[in-house]
Design a protein around this motif. Structure first.
Motif, PDB file in Angstrom:
ATOM      1  N   MET A   1       0.849  -1.204   0.000  1.00 10.80           N
ATOM      2  CA  MET A   1       0.000   0.000   0.000  1.00 10.80           C
ATOM      3  C   MET A   1       0.881   1.249   0.000  1.00 10.80           C
ATOM      4  O   MET A   1       1.899   1.280   0.676  1.00 10.80           O
ATOM      5  N   ALA A   2       0.471   2.234  -0.761  1.00 14.31           N
ATOM      6  CA  ALA A   2       1.318   3.429  -0.916  1.00 14.31           C
ATOM      7  C   ALA A   2       1.206   4.363   0.291  1.00 14.31           C
ATOM      8  O   ALA A   2       0.208   4.361   1.001  1.00 14.31           O
ATOM      9  N   SER A   3       2.272   5.150   0.475  1.00  8.01           N
ATOM     10  CA  SER A   3       2.215   6.202   1.489  1.00  8.01           C
ATOM     11  C   SER A   3       1.266   7.297   0.994  1.00  8.01           C
ATOM     12  O   SER A   3       1.296   7.668  -0.171  1.00  8.01           O
ATOM     13  N   GLU A   4       0.429   7.744   1.873  1.00  5.06           N
ATOM     14  CA  GLU A   4      -0.591   8.755   1.526  1.00  5.06           C
ATOM     15  C   GLU A   4      -0.573   9.870   2.559  1.00  5.06           C
ATOM     16  O   GLU A   4      -0.052   9.699   3.657  1.00  5.06           O
ATOM     17  N   ARG A   5      -1.267  10.946   2.195  1.00  7.35           N
ATOM     18  CA  ARG A   5      -1.519  12.016   3.162  1.00  7.35           C
ATOM     19  C   ARG A   5      -3.023  12.236   3.252  1.00  7.35           C
ATOM     20  O   ARG A   5      -3.725  12.140   2.242  1.00  7.35           O
ATOM     21  N   GLU A  78       0.345  11.342   7.633  1.00  9.42           N
ATOM     22  CA  GLU A  78       1.062  10.726   6.518  1.00  9.42           C
ATOM     23  C   GLU A  78       1.451   9.303   6.885  1.00  9.42           C
ATOM     24  O   GLU A  78       1.850   9.045   8.024  1.00  9.42           O
ATOM     25  N   GLY A  79       1.331   8.395   5.933  1.00  8.83           N
ATOM     26  CA  GLY A  79       1.759   7.018   6.175  1.00  8.83           C
ATOM     27  C   GLY A  79       1.083   6.065   5.203  1.00  8.83           C
ATOM     28  O   GLY A  79       0.249   6.468   4.378  1.00  8.83           O
ATOM     29  N   GLU A  80       1.404   4.794   5.331  1.00  8.96           N
ATOM     30  CA  GLU A  80       0.811   3.768   4.478  1.00  8.96           C
ATOM     31  C   GLU A  80      -0.704   3.750   4.678  1.00  8.96           C
ATOM     32  O   GLU A  80      -1.168   3.628   5.815  1.00  8.96           O
ATOM     33  N   GLY A  81      -1.447   3.894   3.601  1.00  9.95           N
ATOM     34  CA  GLY A  81      -2.902   3.832   3.688  1.00  9.95           C
ATOM     35  C   GLY A  81      -3.496   4.821   4.681  1.00  9.95           C
ATOM     36  O   GLY A  81      -4.496   4.526   5.350  1.00  9.95           O
ATOM     37  N   ALA A  82      -2.913   6.013   4.772  1.00 10.57           N
ATOM     38  CA  ALA A  82      -3.281   6.983   5.820  1.00 10.57           C
ATOM     39  C   ALA A  82      -4.768   7.353   5.789  1.00 10.57           C
ATOM     40  O   ALA A  82      -5.367   7.573   6.848  1.00 10.57           O
ATOM     41  N   LYS A  85      -6.781   4.392   7.209  1.00  8.76           N
ATOM     42  CA  LYS A  85      -6.332   4.153   8.581  1.00  8.76           C
ATOM     43  C   LYS A  85      -6.918   5.214   9.515  1.00  8.76           C
ATOM     44  O   LYS A  85      -7.428   4.910  10.597  1.00  8.76           O
ATOM     45  N   ASN A 141       7.923  12.794   5.822  1.00  9.24           N
ATOM     46  CA  ASN A 141       9.043  11.846   5.703  1.00  9.24           C
ATOM     47  C   ASN A 141      10.128  11.993   6.755  1.00  9.24           C
ATOM     48  O   ASN A 141      11.302  11.801   6.469  1.00  9.24           O
TER      49      ASN A 141
END
Ligand code: DAT
Ligand code: MG
Length: 146
Positions: A1-5, A78-82, A85, A141
């Motif tokens: 899963m990509a990092s998202e904001r 920010e984070g994976e599937g933010a 989540k 980051n």
């Protein structure tokens, strides 16, 4: 899963009750990083603009009055599937229907005064982040070894 904001808001009644620390703790404990944050007091006009998508809904006047009634804490998570989540940590819109352990179940008062906001998808997240933050206000980051 990509990092998202995603955009998070701690709403006026939760700020007034001194819950900023408890709520941000939930996000950090779940592995989300805070990539931008500020406390601000929306004007009624700004609250109307932010919630323009709901302008035909019967709850729009009450919602925008409430959201401009006191300071809010807006942050970028920010984070994976933010996005998903954050919505899981918040719980369902109506605190009475939110799962045990979620922010809304614990601290939401009712379906309108439900303690927190979170973007519901990638496009709304980008629009909502740009509503409150300039690119230079973003500090993503961070490395855990700093
Ligand atoms: P969410 O905040 O879970 O994304 P939403 O986008 O449907 O929910 O609605 C935005 C906000 O509007 C919600 O956090 C609180 C308010 N709201 C939604 N439904 C409502 C209702 N039936 N009565 C009063 N306020 C409501
Ligand atoms: Mg929504």
């Amino acid at each position: 899963m990509a990092s998202e904001r995603t955009l998070s808001i701690i709403k006026p009644d939760a700020v007034a009750r001194g819950l900023i620390g408890e709520i941000l703790r939930r996000f950090e404990a779940a592995g989300l990083r805070i990539a931008g944050a500020k406390l601000l007091h929306l004007s009624l006009e700004q609250a109307r603009a932010f919630y323009a998508v709901h302008k035909e809904r019967p709850f729009y006047p009450g919602l925008t009055e409430y959201m401009s009634a006191g300071p809010i804490l807006v942050s970028i998570l920010e984070g994976e599937g933010a996005i998903m989540k954050n919505r899981e940590i918040m719980g369902a819109t109506d605190p009475a229907k939110a799962a045990p352990g979620t922010i809304r179940r614990e601290w939401g008062r009712d379906v309108e005064k439900n303690a927190v906001h979170g973007s519901d998808g990638p496009e709304t997240a980008a629009w909502e982040i740009a509503f409150f933050f300039k690119p230079s206000d973003l500090h993503g980051n961070l490395k855990s070894e700093i």
